[in-house]
Design a protein around this motif. Structure first.
Motif, short mmCIF file in Angstrom:
data_model
loop_
_atom_site.label_atom_id
_atom_site.label_comp_id
_atom_site.label_asym_id
_atom_site.label_seq_id
_atom_site.Cartn_x
_atom_site.Cartn_y
_atom_site.Cartn_z
N SER A 296 0.82 -1.21 0.00
CA SER A 296 0.00 0.00 0.00
C SER A 296 0.86 1.26 0.00
CB SER A 296 -0.93 0.01 1.21
OG SER A 296 -0.19 0.06 2.41
N THR A 297 2.10 1.15 0.47
CA THR A 297 3.01 2.30 0.43
C THR A 297 3.31 2.70 -1.00
OG1 THR A 297 4.01 1.58 2.52
CG2 THR A 297 5.25 3.16 1.20
N PHE A 298 3.43 1.70 -1.88
CA PHE A 298 3.66 1.99 -3.29
C PHE A 298 2.41 2.55 -3.95
CE2 PHE A 298 7.05 -1.09 -2.48
CZ PHE A 298 8.12 -0.47 -3.10
N ARG A 299 1.24 2.04 -3.56
CA ARG A 299 0.01 2.44 -4.22
C ARG A 299 -0.48 3.82 -3.76
NH1 ARG A 299 -3.75 -2.94 -4.16
NH2 ARG A 299 -2.56 -3.44 -2.30
N ASP A 300 -0.40 4.07 -2.47
CA ASP A 300 -0.90 5.34 -1.93
C ASP A 300 0.06 5.85 -0.84
OD1 ASP A 300 -2.51 7.50 -1.44
OD2 ASP A 300 -3.92 6.42 -0.15
N PRO A 301 1.22 6.33 -1.24
CA PRO A 301 2.21 6.77 -0.24
C PRO A 301 1.88 8.15 0.32
CG PRO A 301 3.07 7.16 -2.44
CD PRO A 301 1.72 6.48 -2.61
N ILE A 302 2.38 8.41 1.50
CA ILE A 302 2.32 9.75 2.10
C ILE A 302 3.69 10.38 1.93
CG2 ILE A 302 2.08 11.05 4.25
CD1 ILE A 302 0.04 9.05 5.18
N ILE A 303 3.77 11.36 1.08
CA ILE A 303 5.04 12.03 0.78
C ILE A 303 5.03 13.38 1.49
CG2 ILE A 303 6.59 12.82 -1.04
CD1 ILE A 303 5.17 10.93 -2.95
N THR A 304 5.66 13.45 2.62
CA THR A 304 5.61 14.63 3.48
C THR A 304 6.11 15.90 2.80
OG1 THR A 304 5.86 13.21 5.43
CG2 THR A 304 6.34 15.55 5.70
N PRO A 305 7.25 15.90 2.11
CA PRO A 305 7.70 17.14 1.47
C PRO A 305 6.70 17.66 0.44
CG PRO A 305 9.49 15.56 1.56
CD PRO A 305 8.25 14.82 1.94
N LEU A 306 6.06 16.77 -0.30
CA LEU A 306 5.08 17.20 -1.30
C LEU A 306 3.88 17.85 -0.62
CD1 LEU A 306 4.07 17.34 -4.20
CD2 LEU A 306 3.16 15.02 -3.93
N ASN A 307 3.38 17.23 0.44
CA ASN A 307 2.25 17.81 1.17
C ASN A 307 2.63 19.15 1.79
OD1 ASN A 307 0.77 15.52 0.57
ND2 ASN A 307 1.29 14.48 2.48
N ASN A 308 3.86 19.23 2.27
CA ASN A 308 4.34 20.48 2.86
C ASN A 308 4.40 21.58 1.81
OD1 ASN A 308 5.72 22.50 4.27
ND2 ASN A 308 6.98 21.03 5.37
N LEU A 309 4.90 21.23 0.62
CA LEU A 309 5.02 22.21 -0.46
C LEU A 309 3.64 22.69 -0.90
CD1 LEU A 309 6.91 23.70 -2.42
CD2 LEU A 309 6.69 21.73 -3.96
N LEU A 310 2.69 21.77 -1.05
CA LEU A 310 1.34 22.15 -1.45
C LEU A 310 0.69 23.07 -0.42
CD1 LEU A 310 0.05 18.73 -2.87
CD2 LEU A 310 0.81 20.74 -4.16
N TYR A 311 0.95 22.80 0.85
CA TYR A 311 0.38 23.62 1.91
C TYR A 311 0.96 25.03 1.88
CZ TYR A 311 -0.93 25.19 6.61
OH TYR A 311 -1.44 25.90 7.67
N ASN A 312 2.28 25.14 1.70
CA ASN A 312 2.94 26.43 1.79
C ASN A 312 2.83 27.26 0.52
OD1 ASN A 312 4.57 26.78 4.48
ND2 ASN A 312 4.80 24.64 3.91
N THR A 313 2.37 26.68 -0.56
CA THR A 313 2.14 27.46 -1.77
C THR A 313 0.73 28.02 -1.83
OG1 THR A 313 1.66 25.36 -2.92
CG2 THR A 313 3.88 26.29 -3.17
#
Length: 460
Positions: free
Chosen positions: A179-196
């Motif tokens: 499930s990590t491959f199918r639906d991973p949680i990528i913290t830097p990406l989420n952080n970037l989306l939040y801060n933009t």
């Protein structure tokens, strides 16, 4: 108020809990602070010693960095910015080692640099800003030695997968490897989306784009920053010597990149402080050194003791405050924090507590919005209150709601003071433009402190 002891637990219960592997939160807190001090004392000084090429200047630069209030206040905290400072410094050290090693591929250095790069990005999304331009030095090395590039990429992919899997397993305990491959949680990406998203940043406060250069660097460096600016206007107009190194390049380029974002706090520039201080042109001036000592002593006292100084003590005492506020047992309580740093939730202890405390961080929202949040959860007059508010005592917006104020009788909510911590200043609450300098200082300094109130309905 403010005289509650640290814990109502009998000594036997504390010792029993310790034997179960659950040390009291205050012990963990001081252990972490001590660990950060040791890391900063060893790794930061070591990195500066390697980055400064001149043996004659190394000791002086290490002393200058160590004497900065930033080093012995912010760097002893468990801020992500503090860890980022160490990672940036050692990233520069490893880049230099790889570039200087002309004969070998340096597999170990490349692997370690990949580890630092992944850890830095997953720790703070701002990390690449400090290494992107210094990292360009590696391009000729990677072209001459493809194995060096292969080692860096291979270990980078490996460490990235470990980081993604760790985050996914943390936020989804039942997640499998597949499930990590199918639906991973990528913290830097989420952080970037939040801060933009500007609407998200507005909750934390918006600043002009020049804030880092005109205010934040001066707050962190003081007279050293003045010396840097003065060197720019020497005749003939050439690039000052202190700017002709990779440390200044890393710090200044990162500051420019971070200035693009409208939310700018001084702590975002913590990695730039040791880098700039290691090349600042102030060693020959005794006057600047005297001013430097006075500046850091004053700022260390202000930022290390008083600025937001009540957050940790209040959180450590929160369970005692809640339990002593009513004669009835409260199975759950909601604590709203307003106009403070985000309170560390782990300081409340483990899950096996008699009262479950839910923490709501309202950050810097307006007073009207904050009261609307309280209105939704405060119970009726017939039920005991389980809602508490933590806020600076300098916030005059709360005065009409205090039980001692006459106006409180006409309002739907009332605030009953329970506890306060005097060594707390809310410097983010200064508004010289509307209130004036003296009234603002009188309010923020004269009414300093962090208070805890019980929020109840105004019943007639």
């Amino acid at each position: 108020m403010g005289n509650l002891r640290a814990s109502n637990e009998p000594l036997e219960m504390v010792l029993y809990r310790d034997r179960l592997g659950q040390p009291p939160p205050h012990l963990v807190y001081y252990a972490l602070r001590g660990g950060m001090f040791l890391l900063s004392f060893v790794l930061e000084d070591w990195a500066i010693y390697e980055l400064v090429p001149s043996p004659r200047h190394r000791r002086a630069m290490v002393v200058l960095v160590a004497s900065s209030y930033v080093t012995w206040t912010y760097q002893t905290h468990t801020f992500s910015n503090s860890l980022e400072t160490l990672l940036v410094a050692w990233g520069l050290v490893l880049i230099r080692r790889i570039v200087d090693n002309k004969r070998h591929t340096s597999f170990f250095s490349n692997a370690l640099l990949a580890f630092i790069a992944v850890l830095g990005v997953f720790n703070r999304i701002t990390f690449p800003a400090f290494l992107i331009f210094p990292g360009l030095q590696l391009l000729p090395q990677f072209i001459r030695k493809p194995l060096s590039l292969a080692a860096f990429l291979l270990f980078g992919i490996l460490f990235s997968f470990v980081a993604v899997y760790t985050d996914t397993a943390f936020y989804r305990p039942t997640a499998s490897l597949l499930s990590t491959f199918r639906d991973p949680i990528i913290t830097p990406l989420n952080n970037l989306l939040y801060n933009t998203d500007t609407s998200n940043l507005a909750q934390h406060g918006l600043h002009p784009h020049h804030q880092h250069f005109t205010a934040n660097l001066f707050q962190l460096l003081g007279p050293a920053y003045i010396a840097m600016l003065a060197s720019l206007f020497n005749w003939p107009l050439v690039v000052p010597y202190w700017m002709r190194n990779v440390r200044a390049l890393s710090a200044l380029s990162a500051t420019m990149l971070l200035s693009v974002f409208p939310h700018q706090e001084p702590r975002f520039l913590l990695p730039a402080v040791p880098l700039l201080l290691s090349c600042v042109p102030m060693l020959r001036s005794r006057l600047l050194l005297v001013v430097w000592v006075i500046f850091n002593a004053a700022m260390g006292f202000l930022m290390g003791v008083y600025h937001q100084g009540g957050v940790v003590p209040t959180q450590l005492a929160m369970r005692d405050i809640v339990s002593s506020s009513t004669i009835h047992h409260i199975p759950s309580a909601t604590v709203f924090w307003w106009k403070t740093y985000s309170p560390p939730l782990w300081l409340l202890g483990g899950d096996n507590q008699s009262t479950e405390i839910q923490t709501m961080d309202l950050m810097g929202m307006s007073g009207v919005e904050m009261m609307l949040q309280l209105e939704e959860v405060v119970p009726s007059c017939s039920n005991p209150s389980f809602v508490f508010l933590v806020a600076p005592t300098s916030a005059t917006f709360l005065d009409p709601y205090a039980v001692s104020a006459r106006q409180s009788r006409d309002l739907s909510l009332q605030l009953y003071p329970l506890w306060s911590y005097r060594k707390h200043l809310n410097l983010d609450d200064m508004d010289f433009g509307e209130d004036g300098i003296l009234p603002t200082l009188k309010r923020v300094v004269g009414r300093r402190g962090l208070g805890v109130w019980s929020v109840r309905r105004s019943c007639k």
